[in-house]
Design a protein around this motif. Structure first.
Motif, PDB file in Angstrom:
ATOM      1  N   CYS A 185       0.833  -1.203   0.000  1.00  0.00           N
ATOM      2  CA  CYS A 185       0.000   0.000   0.000  1.00  0.00           C
ATOM      3  C   CYS A 185       0.862   1.246   0.000  1.00  0.00           C
ATOM      4  O   CYS A 185       2.008   1.230   0.464  1.00  0.00           O
TER       5      CYS A 185
ATOM      6  N   TRP B 291      -3.951   3.635  -0.510  1.00  0.00           N
ATOM      7  CA  TRP B 291      -4.269   2.924  -1.752  1.00  0.00           C
ATOM      8  C   TRP B 291      -3.595   1.563  -1.733  1.00  0.00           C
ATOM      9  O   TRP B 291      -2.431   1.427  -1.344  1.00  0.00           O
ATOM     10  N   ASP B 292      -4.317   0.543  -2.154  1.00  0.00           N
ATOM     11  CA  ASP B 292      -3.738  -0.785  -2.360  1.00  0.00           C
ATOM     12  C   ASP B 292      -3.181  -0.817  -3.780  1.00  0.00           C
ATOM     13  O   ASP B 292      -3.943  -0.728  -4.751  1.00  0.00           O
TER      14      ASP B 292
END
Length: 375
Positions: free
Chosen positions: A200, A213-214
């Motif tokens: 991430c 955010w992944d």
């Protein structure tokens, strides 16, 4: 409300900078803390009581970023004077000057193997440097405004960068291409970093937000708006379970990323908080800000079993609405321990362990490298 031992506590208060503290980093062995300032000086604070501190003189403008090498044998600093310096963190104070940017350098970081540096600049570029040969390697171009921050992934295969074009960009260091762009910011993207597993990235914004955010799915998985002003900086706890942020609202916030909630608000700075960083083992964190203060805190909450921590928190009574747990003000003038009374107390910051350290001023240029042709 009674205090329990898992709450963060102020351990040290370092005085020595004469202007805004803009950046901070712990040495890998937790024996030193490096800080940079608008006073143009790099300070190396030795964390053993009564040890001398070193002031490194050489930059000709504001220091914007600082990072220890993985071995701890070097410290890199970036500056508005358009240079990066590599320092030996000892009384010799030797430094190597790197120059290839054509505007202020906003951030600097070593790769996890210590072989490369990555920098971001107001010239809209991200640059990668070779440490051993002391040379500029290549540029990553694509941002359309100032680059505020650039960071390597833990494995060194990726670089994340962010800036005033309101984007976060992900770069492949092998192909040297931008492989993804994250947008949806209401203002400048101020800071970016990877979590310890490299799965991430988090980014902060002048629009008061923190986003995670992944990068495997390229999806936004968490979005926090816990500050009342722009978020300037943050640091992942090495466990990946927590994140601390610093804001122009003068507070620091600690987020529980597993539960997805705010658990602590820390007070102590007067004015914007511009630097926050966890130590490599997560046991300490440091903060710096517009008030020229450097505060070092003991994390405490990460030493408990995580389920036990959640259980204790659920039993607490707090006047604040969920998800916020509590506000913490530094204790003065004595050391905080489990027997002391309430959390909401005198917010005046005092050094809780020792007097001001002796400061030794050092600094000379050992080697200088300049690049005049840019890729």
């Amino acid at each position: 409300m009674a205090s329990v031992m898992e709450d963060p506590t102020l351990e040290r208060h370092f005085k020595g900078h004469k202007d805004v503290v803009s950046c901070a980093d712990f040495s890998p062995n937790n024996k030193q803390l490096a800080t940079g300032s608008c006073d143009k000086n790099l300070m190396i604070w030795n964390l053993t009581p009564k040890a001398r501190a070193f002031r490194f003189v050489g930059h000709t403008d504001i220091i914007t970023g600082v990072h220890f090498s993985p071995s701890g044998s070097l410290v890199a600093s970036s500056s508005r004077d358009q240079t990066v310096r590599l320092w030996t963190p000892s009384i010799k104070g030797e430094s190597t000057v790197f120059k290839a940017h054509t505007a202020s350098v906003r951030s600097v970081q070593f790769s996890s193997d210590g072989q490369r540096l990555v920098t971001g600049s107001d010239d809209k570029s991200v640059k990668v440097w070779g440490v051993e040969r002391k040379k500029f390697l290549y540029s990553l171009n694509g941002h359309t405004n100032w680059v505020r921050c650039a960071r390597f992934s833990p494995d060194g295969r990726l670089v994340a960068s962010c800036g005033d074009d309101r984007t976060v960009r992900l770069w492949d260091t092998s192909s040297r291409q931008c492989i993804n762009i994250f947008t949806d910011y209401g203002g400048s993207a101020t800071f970016v970093d990877f979590n310890s597993s490299g799965t991430c990235i988090a980014s902060s914004g002048a629009d008061n937000t923190l986003k995670i955010w992944d990068i495997r799915t390229n999806k936004l998985i968490q979005h926090y708006r816990v500050h009342s002003a722009g978020v300037n900086c943050f640091s992942f706890h090495p466990s990946g379970n927590y994140l601390i942020s610093g804001s122009s609202d003068s507070t620091m916030k600690i987020l529980d990323l597993l539960e997805g909630r705010l658990i602590y608000t820390l007070h102590g700075h007067k004015g914007p908080v511009l630097a926050v960083v966890f130590s490599r083992d997560g046991g300490l964190f440091a903060s710096g800000g517009a008030d020229s203060q450097v505060l070092m805190w003991k994390t405490n909450f990460d030493s408990l079993n995580y389920r036990d921590l959640l259980s204790r928190h659920s039993k607490r009574v707090t006047p604040d609405p969920l998800p916020h747990l509590m506000d913490i003000y530094p204790r003065s003038p004595h050391r905080h321990n489990a027997q002391n009374g309430t959390i909401e107390i005198n917010p005046i910051v005092a050094d809780t362990q020792s007097g001001d350290p002796q400061v030794v001023e050092v600094g000379r240029v050992l080697f200088s490298t300049a690049v005049f042709f840019f890729s």
